[in-house]
Design a protein around this motif. Structure first.
Motif, PDB file in Angstrom:
ATOM      1  N   UNK A  73      23.950  20.155  38.562  1.00 55.03           N
ATOM      2  CA  UNK A  73      25.083  19.713  37.741  1.00 55.03           C
ATOM      3  C   UNK A  73      24.600  18.631  36.789  1.00 55.03           C
ATOM      4  N   UNK A  74      24.930  18.791  35.522  1.00 52.81           N
ATOM      5  CA  UNK A  74      24.652  17.775  34.509  1.00 52.81           C
ATOM      6  C   UNK A  74      25.971  17.138  34.091  1.00 52.81           C
ATOM      7  N   UNK A  75      26.042  15.825  34.234  1.00 53.79           N
ATOM      8  CA  UNK A  75      27.217  15.062  33.820  1.00 53.79           C
ATOM      9  C   UNK A  75      26.827  14.246  32.588  1.00 53.79           C
ATOM     10  N   UNK A  76      27.834  13.727  31.891  1.00 49.20           N
ATOM     11  CA  UNK A  76      27.594  12.811  30.790  1.00 49.20           C
ATOM     12  C   UNK A  76      28.780  11.883  30.674  1.00 49.20           C
ATOM     13  N   UNK A 102      26.708   4.174  35.138  1.00 51.58           N
ATOM     14  CA  UNK A 102      26.449   5.069  34.003  1.00 51.58           C
ATOM     15  C   UNK A 102      27.033   4.436  32.738  1.00 51.58           C
ATOM     16  N   UNK A 103      26.261   4.488  31.682  1.00 52.01           N
ATOM     17  CA  UNK A 103      26.586   3.795  30.433  1.00 52.01           C
ATOM     18  C   UNK A 103      27.747   4.470  29.695  1.00 52.01           C
ATOM     19  N   UNK A 104      28.801   3.702  29.392  1.00 50.34           N
ATOM     20  CA  UNK A 104      29.944   4.264  28.662  1.00 50.34           C
ATOM     21  C   UNK A 104      29.517   4.939  27.359  1.00 50.34           C
ATOM     22  N   UNK A 105      30.118   6.074  27.089  1.00 50.55           N
ATOM     23  CA  UNK A 105      29.980   6.863  25.865  1.00 50.55           C
ATOM     24  C   UNK A 105      28.585   7.443  25.632  1.00 50.55           C
ATOM     25  N   UNK A 106      27.720   7.383  26.628  1.00 56.56           N
ATOM     26  CA  UNK A 106      26.378   7.951  26.492  1.00 56.56           C
ATOM     27  C   UNK A 106      26.441   9.482  26.529  1.00 56.56           C
ATOM     28  N   UNK A 107      25.624  10.113  25.709  1.00 56.22           N
ATOM     29  CA  UNK A 107      25.526  11.571  25.711  1.00 56.22           C
ATOM     30  C   UNK A 107      24.330  12.051  26.529  1.00 56.22           C
ATOM     31  N   UNK A 108      23.631  11.122  27.187  1.00 49.83           N
ATOM     32  CA  UNK A 108      22.496  11.494  28.029  1.00 49.83           C
ATOM     33  C   UNK A 108      22.973  12.307  29.224  1.00 49.83           C
ATOM     34  N   UNK A 109      22.196  13.336  29.597  1.00 44.34           N
ATOM     35  CA  UNK A 109      22.506  14.114  30.791  1.00 44.34           C
ATOM     36  C   UNK A 109      22.180  13.296  32.031  1.00 44.34           C
ATOM     37  N   UNK A 110      23.064  13.370  33.007  1.00 45.15           N
ATOM     38  CA  UNK A 110      22.865  12.700  34.290  1.00 45.15           C
ATOM     39  C   UNK A 110      22.928  13.788  35.349  1.00 45.15           C
ATOM     40  N   UNK A 111      21.869  13.888  36.158  1.00 42.44           N
ATOM     41  CA  UNK A 111      21.870  14.860  37.251  1.00 42.44           C
ATOM     42  C   UNK A 111      21.328  14.208  38.507  1.00 42.44           C
TER      43      UNK A 111
END
Length: 146
Positions: A73-76, A102-111
């Protein structure tokens, strides 16, 4: 130790035109059980919206994204205005990875570091450290095989 969870899906929270039912979900830590009033993101539209545009989330609130199958799962954080801790959870309800603040408004994928998961629970940023929620903590909810 047996834990009884009463469900109260009668509570509905509307966010624009996306609605979420709310149930009690418990995080079991080494120090004890932490109950959360948890919005459920079960459908794709709910999962796409998540906690976008919220200006706050209190300590006893959460959102739980439950997916049909265990998968990567990739979140952002697109349009998410507040920092969140993301708890990545396997099909047995075990926390296998935590993304802290997790950094607000970041478009980085988080898995979960390439691990497959069944769900992701989002809580107030910094709360995992404050409440000693660690990898290995257990999420008590009917979607998990415990």
């Amino acid at each position: 130790m047996a834990v009884f969870l009463g469900f109260y899906a009668s509570s509905i929270i509307a966010d624009e035109d996306v609605r979420f039912s709310v149930e009690k979900v418990v995080i079991r830590t080494a120090q004890g059980n932490l109950p959360f009033d948890t919005e459920l993101a079960l459908e794709p539209r709910q999962q796409e919206h998540g906690l976008m545009f919220r200006k706050e989330i209190s300590e006893n609130k959460a959102m739980l994204f439950v997916f049909d199958n265990q998968q990567i799962i990739n979140m952002w954080m697109k349009n998410t205005l507040i920092p969140l801790d993301m708890l990545f959870i396997d099909s047995k309800g075990k926390v296998v990875y935590i993304e802290h603040d997790a950094k607000p408004e970041s478009l980085d994928n988080i898995d979960a570091g390439g691990m497959s998961v069944k769900a992701v629970m989002e809580i107030q940023g910094g709360l995992a450290k404050k409440k000693n929620i660690l990898v290995g903590s257990e999420i008590i909810y009917k979607a998990f095989k415990q």
